[in-house]
Design a protein around this motif. Structure first.
Motif, short mmCIF file in Angstrom:
data_model
loop_
_atom_site.label_atom_id
_atom_site.label_comp_id
_atom_site.label_asym_id
_atom_site.label_seq_id
_atom_site.Cartn_x
_atom_site.Cartn_y
_atom_site.Cartn_z
N ARG A 44 -3.74 46.37 10.95
CA ARG A 44 -2.34 46.10 10.60
C ARG A 44 -1.75 47.41 10.09
NH1 ARG A 44 -1.31 41.10 6.45
NH2 ARG A 44 -0.35 39.91 8.12
N TYR A 83 1.88 42.03 3.10
CA TYR A 83 1.00 42.19 4.27
C TYR A 83 -0.35 42.72 3.80
CZ TYR A 83 5.37 41.71 6.74
OH TYR A 83 6.57 41.24 7.19
N VAL A 116 3.71 46.18 11.61
CA VAL A 116 4.72 45.61 10.71
C VAL A 116 5.91 46.56 10.79
CG1 VAL A 116 5.18 44.91 8.33
CG2 VAL A 116 2.85 44.76 9.25
#
Ligand code: 13P
Ligand code: SF4
Length: 320
Positions: free
Chosen positions: A249, A210, A272
């Motif tokens: 994120r 990620y 996430v």
């Protein structure tokens, strides 16, 4: 008063409608019972979103729940969390009825140490003060000098003005605090069964899979995990970090409900979600909160001989 169906908007991003329909009856019943019984629900950040966002009156990390418990003016407190949290609420509200919906909601840290262990530690380290994480029984708190939470551990260590402290029972919290202070911190060997599962390799994999992800870790995680994360803090501190820094994120290395509870406020942030469930926190449900209020169970009581000393340790922490 908001109806159960209008409350759904608060959690619609994380609770499917079909699941919500199974919750509505309990949500309505709990709202009504709270009013009739002059009761409030205190919920920890690891409670599921339908509890956290729809029936709780006060939410937060362990420190916030302890602080806010002092201000409650209802007659009955239902603690949606684990047993040590209910004991802390009772210590601070001896005249109130404190209920926990499932007495088995324990904690691996609380189970890792007894008052006898503290007596042995004091013998081995004469004169060294004992700082006890709130994730412990009232009897262990009573054998301690002062309590701390993950939100104030460093301040508590430094407030004592001594070169060396015992910090029990979480080895990883103690080692993570030790890296941030000049004070020597002697640890015990307790671990949180949820946070000890995260590894530094997990952190590296997340960064690879990620790109650009911001990684926040709870200080109950092993020190090499905290060292590789971008930031470490209590559940409330993690939540504040997301609110103020708005990472595009993010991953919260902690219990699973935490991301759900924070994510409802930030549709623009990608959460996430590798996470670990706490089986103790998950013993609390809408259904047993409702039964707790209907049947006045399970009432938390503390031996008065223990309560005086345990309250002193908690109040000393709150004064820091
Ligand atoms: P905080 O919410 O105080 O960070 O504690 C985390 C935890 O594991 C409580 O059981
Ligand atoms: Fe205990 Fe860890 Fe569960 Fe918190 S998450 S209650 S510290 S086992």
């Amino acid at each position: 008063m908001l109806s159960a169906s209008s409350l759904y908007e608060r959690v619609s991003r994380v609770v499917p409608k079909a699941e919500w329909l199974t919750f509505e009856d309990d949500v309505e019943a709990i709202i009504d019972l709270k009013r009739r019984r002059n009761a409030v629900v205190l919920a920890h950040n690891y409670q599921t979103p339908e509890i956290f966002h729809c029936v709780a009156d006060i939410v937060g990390d362990s420190l916030a729940l302890a602080r806010k418990a002092v201000e409650v003016d209802a007659e009955v407190i239902v603690l949606a969390g684990v047993h040590f949290m209910a004991e802390t609420a009772k210590l601070l509200n001896p005249a109130k009825t404190v209920l926990i919906p499932d007495m088995r909601a324990g904690c691996s840290l609380a189970d890792s140490i007894t008052p006898d262990d503290i007596a042995l530690l004091r013998q081995a380290h004469p004169g060294v003060p004992v700082i006890t994480y709130v994730n412990t029984s009232a009897a262990v708190k009573a054998a301690s000098d002062i309590c701390c939470t993950s939100g104030n551990a460093k301040q508590v260590v430094e407030s004592l003005g001594v070169p060396r402290v015992l910090m029990i029972p979480d080895e990883y919290l103690a080692r993570n605090v030790a890296r941030e202070t000049e004070v020597e911190v002697i640890a015990w060997h307790g671990h949180c069964e949820v946070h000890e599962l995260f590894t530094a390799e997990d952190v590296r994999q997340l960064r690879e899979n990620y790109p650009g992800v911001t990684i926040l870790a709870h200080p109950e995680c092993p020190p090499d995990v905290v060292a590789e994360a971008d930031f470490a803090g209590s559940t409330a501190v993690m939540s504040d970090y997301v609110a103020t820094k708005r990472p595009a994120r993010v991953v919260l290395l902690t219990e699973c409900s935490m991301s759900d509870n924070v994510a409802v406020h930030y549709p623009d942030i990608e959460f996430v979600r590798p996470c670990n469930l706490c089986p103790h926190m998950k013993r609390i449900s809408l259904s047993n909160i409702r039964t707790a209020l209907e049947e006045n169970r399970h009432e938390v009581t503390i031996d008065p001989a223990i309560a005086v000393a345990a309250r002193r340790a908690v109040e000393r922490m709150l004064a820091v």
